[in-house]
Scaffold this motif. Sequence first.
Motif, mmCIF file in Angstrom:
data_model
loop_
_atom_site.group_PDB
_atom_site.id
_atom_site.type_symbol
_atom_site.label_atom_id
_atom_site.label_comp_id
_atom_site.label_asym_id
_atom_site.label_seq_id
_atom_site.Cartn_x
_atom_site.Cartn_y
_atom_site.Cartn_z
ATOM 1 N N SER A 53 1.413 -8.760 -6.533
ATOM 2 C CA SER A 53 2.221 -9.549 -5.590
ATOM 3 C C SER A 53 1.480 -10.806 -5.149
ATOM 4 C CB SER A 53 2.570 -8.695 -4.364
ATOM 5 O OG SER A 53 3.278 -7.539 -4.728
ATOM 6 N N THR A 54 0.176 -10.686 -4.891
ATOM 7 C CA THR A 54 -0.620 -11.845 -4.486
ATOM 8 C C THR A 54 -0.644 -12.892 -5.591
ATOM 9 O OG1 THR A 54 -2.002 -10.287 -3.260
ATOM 10 C CG2 THR A 54 -2.823 -12.533 -3.467
ATOM 11 N N GLY A 55 -0.535 -12.446 -6.838
ATOM 12 C CA GLY A 55 -0.506 -13.352 -7.978
ATOM 13 C C GLY A 55 0.869 -13.910 -8.281
ATOM 14 N N GLU A 56 1.848 -13.670 -7.397
ATOM 15 C CA GLU A 56 3.201 -14.222 -7.536
ATOM 16 C C GLU A 56 3.829 -13.901 -8.898
ATOM 17 O OE1 GLU A 56 3.629 -18.284 -5.398
ATOM 18 O OE2 GLU A 56 1.596 -18.300 -6.210
ATOM 19 N N PHE A 57 3.683 -12.667 -9.359
ATOM 20 C CA PHE A 57 4.089 -12.357 -10.732
ATOM 21 C C PHE A 57 5.559 -12.641 -11.001
ATOM 22 C CE2 PHE A 57 5.336 -8.432 -8.662
ATOM 23 C CZ PHE A 57 6.377 -7.908 -9.431
ATOM 24 N N TYR A 142 3.092 1.787 -8.282
ATOM 25 C CA TYR A 142 2.890 0.774 -7.250
ATOM 26 C C TYR A 142 4.000 0.918 -6.212
ATOM 27 C CZ TYR A 142 2.322 -3.983 -5.276
ATOM 28 O OH TYR A 142 2.147 -5.055 -4.450
ATOM 29 N N ASN A 143 3.621 1.432 -5.053
ATOM 30 C CA ASN A 143 4.578 1.639 -3.968
ATOM 31 C C ASN A 143 4.463 0.515 -2.950
ATOM 32 O OD1 ASN A 143 6.518 3.067 -2.379
ATOM 33 N ND2 ASN A 143 4.871 3.828 -1.063
ATOM 34 N N ILE A 144 5.504 -0.314 -2.857
ATOM 35 C CA ILE A 144 5.524 -1.390 -1.870
ATOM 36 C C ILE A 144 6.930 -1.434 -1.272
ATOM 37 C CG2 ILE A 144 5.920 -3.118 -3.703
ATOM 38 C CD1 ILE A 144 4.327 -5.112 -1.845
ATOM 39 N N PRO A 145 7.203 -0.553 -0.302
ATOM 40 C CA PRO A 145 8.554 -0.400 0.247
ATOM 41 C C PRO A 145 9.146 -1.680 0.828
ATOM 42 C CG PRO A 145 7.085 1.326 1.059
ATOM 43 C CD PRO A 145 6.231 0.352 0.318
ATOM 44 N N GLU A 164 0.932 12.866 -17.988
ATOM 45 C CA GLU A 164 -0.524 12.743 -17.996
ATOM 46 C C GLU A 164 -0.985 11.302 -17.929
ATOM 47 O OE1 GLU A 164 -4.338 14.247 -20.711
ATOM 48 O OE2 GLU A 164 -2.278 14.547 -21.405
ATOM 49 N N ARG A 165 -0.171 10.387 -18.480
ATOM 50 C CA ARG A 165 -0.535 8.982 -18.505
ATOM 51 C C ARG A 165 -0.433 8.317 -17.134
ATOM 52 N NH1 ARG A 165 -3.659 6.213 -22.169
ATOM 53 N NH2 ARG A 165 -2.907 6.444 -24.279
ATOM 54 N N ILE A 166 0.274 8.927 -16.199
ATOM 55 C CA ILE A 166 0.338 8.390 -14.839
ATOM 56 C C ILE A 166 -0.876 8.915 -14.098
ATOM 57 C CG2 ILE A 166 1.620 8.358 -12.674
ATOM 58 C CD1 ILE A 166 4.190 8.462 -14.285
ATOM 59 N N ILE A 167 -1.830 8.021 -13.814
ATOM 60 C CA ILE A 167 -3.154 8.445 -13.346
ATOM 61 C C ILE A 167 -3.478 8.027 -11.918
ATOM 62 C CG2 ILE A 167 -4.097 8.373 -15.690
ATOM 63 C CD1 ILE A 167 -5.532 5.691 -14.599
ATOM 64 N N ALA A 168 -2.611 7.230 -11.285
ATOM 65 C CA ALA A 168 -2.977 6.701 -9.975
ATOM 66 C C ALA A 168 -1.743 6.165 -9.256
ATOM 67 C CB ALA A 168 -4.012 5.584 -10.121
ATOM 68 N N ILE A 169 -1.910 5.890 -7.979
ATOM 69 C CA ILE A 169 -0.895 5.175 -7.219
ATOM 70 C C ILE A 169 -1.575 4.141 -6.343
ATOM 71 C CG2 ILE A 169 -0.843 6.907 -5.355
ATOM 72 C CD1 ILE A 169 2.206 6.164 -5.101
ATOM 73 N N LYS A 170 -0.981 2.962 -6.322
ATOM 74 C CA LYS A 170 -1.366 1.929 -5.362
ATOM 75 C C LYS A 170 -0.287 1.918 -4.294
ATOM 76 C CE LYS A 170 -1.272 -2.930 -4.376
ATOM 77 N NZ LYS A 170 -0.968 -4.305 -4.821
ATOM 78 N N ASP A 171 -0.674 2.203 -3.061
ATOM 79 C CA ASP A 171 0.288 2.274 -1.977
ATOM 80 C C ASP A 171 0.061 1.125 -0.995
ATOM 81 O OD1 ASP A 171 2.371 3.967 -0.444
ATOM 82 O OD2 ASP A 171 0.820 3.557 1.043
ATOM 83 N N SER A 172 1.076 0.288 -0.827
ATOM 84 C CA SER A 172 0.958 -0.868 0.056
ATOM 85 C C SER A 172 1.784 -0.711 1.325
ATOM 86 C CB SER A 172 1.382 -2.146 -0.689
ATOM 87 O OG SER A 172 0.464 -2.460 -1.701
ATOM 88 N N SER A 173 2.095 0.526 1.686
ATOM 89 C CA SER A 173 2.865 0.761 2.902
ATOM 90 C C SER A 173 1.997 0.648 4.152
ATOM 91 C CB SER A 173 3.502 2.153 2.859
ATOM 92 O OG SER A 173 2.507 3.171 2.953
ATOM 93 N N GLY A 174 0.699 0.885 4.024
ATOM 94 C CA GLY A 174 -0.181 0.902 5.183
ATOM 95 C C GLY A 174 -0.038 2.156 6.019
ATOM 96 N N ASP A 175 0.673 3.137 5.503
ATOM 97 C CA ASP A 175 0.988 4.371 6.216
ATOM 98 C C ASP A 175 -0.084 5.426 5.903
ATOM 99 O OD1 ASP A 175 2.057 6.760 7.158
ATOM 100 O OD2 ASP A 175 4.111 6.246 6.593
ATOM 101 N N VAL A 176 -1.012 5.638 6.841
ATOM 102 C CA VAL A 176 -2.110 6.574 6.611
ATOM 103 C C VAL A 176 -1.603 8.010 6.419
ATOM 104 C CG1 VAL A 176 -4.222 7.569 7.570
ATOM 105 C CG2 VAL A 176 -3.800 5.117 7.774
#
Length: 340
Positions: A53-57, A142-145, A164-176
């Motif tokens: 998102s910061t890279g304005e894709f 990539y979770n960015i609600p 198996e190929r899904i190995i991670a999540i980037k969460d940008s909700s800020g919800d601890v």
Amino acid sequence: MTTPASDPRRLRGIFTPNIVPLDEKGEIHEAEYRRYIDWLIDRGVHGLYPNGSTGEFTRFTAEERRRTVRIMVDQTRGRVPILAGAAEANVKETLSACEYYAGLGVRAVAIVSPFYYKLGPEGVYAYFREIGRNTPIDVTLYNIPLFASPIDVPTVQRLSEECERIIAIKDSSGDVPHMMRMIQAVRPNRPEFSFLTGWDAALMPMLLVGADGGTNATSGVVPEMTRSLYDLTVSGRLEVALQIQYDLVTLFDHMLFKSEFPEGFRAAVELRGFRFGQGRSPMSEKQRAELSQLREKLRSLLGERGFLDLQTSSPSSRAPDMSEIVRDVVSELKRRGLVS
């Protein structure tokens, strides 16, 4: 026995979602982009994240998105892993991007949840399942609600267990609490699964509850600061880390909320000594005036923290020792009376 913390498959640390410098014609400024990549690596970021998102894709063409990754792979030369944004308009085109980035040798791709058309949990699950079962490269959800269909905890759990190929999540909700619930749901069956936060204001709390790192826009402006915050937190030096987190919140809030995203970050990077040009979105005269005021405020904030007198005219011949960076940041905090 390989432990979760030492698992080589696990994404850990600070991955920078970088801005793309543009020339006077609004085209990718390749020379400045390469210089910026070296600068970030020299200052200790653990990995790079083009097409975020910061890279304005969404403001670049599909070919431009591929070009930014090609340049980065060439310039990085394997020094740090690359997590490439691969979200396109539909599953077919997204899988095509996955294949392309796999061919370049990037570590993994990040794919945002479907945007524009808001989908419910079953639609989000079906979308990522189709990608997860056909991708030739590891995938980070990539979770960015704020901008796209949310990814709830049951969906993350189902996808982690079925793909198996899904190995991670980037969460940008800020919800601890949301992060904690995901970790609780996924780690028992996928101990190597990575959890990254995209919300800079909560980086330290997220690390303390079990996150592995972050994809933080401020790391593209003050990489020394975010790397120090990560190192201090994971090593248990929490008093000093907390002061850096508060400082980071101040910078983050100004860059994010005082102008149209990501123009505040673009302006701040220029204050570090780069020529980034104007972003792809046109600006009104009022916006330009507000950005000019913000630039002066950022100049003051960065100057107070000792980030305007660092040499950026050419890449360093060697990466600085991380302990030196931590000592410098701690020394600056002591000078300002924030820690004893």
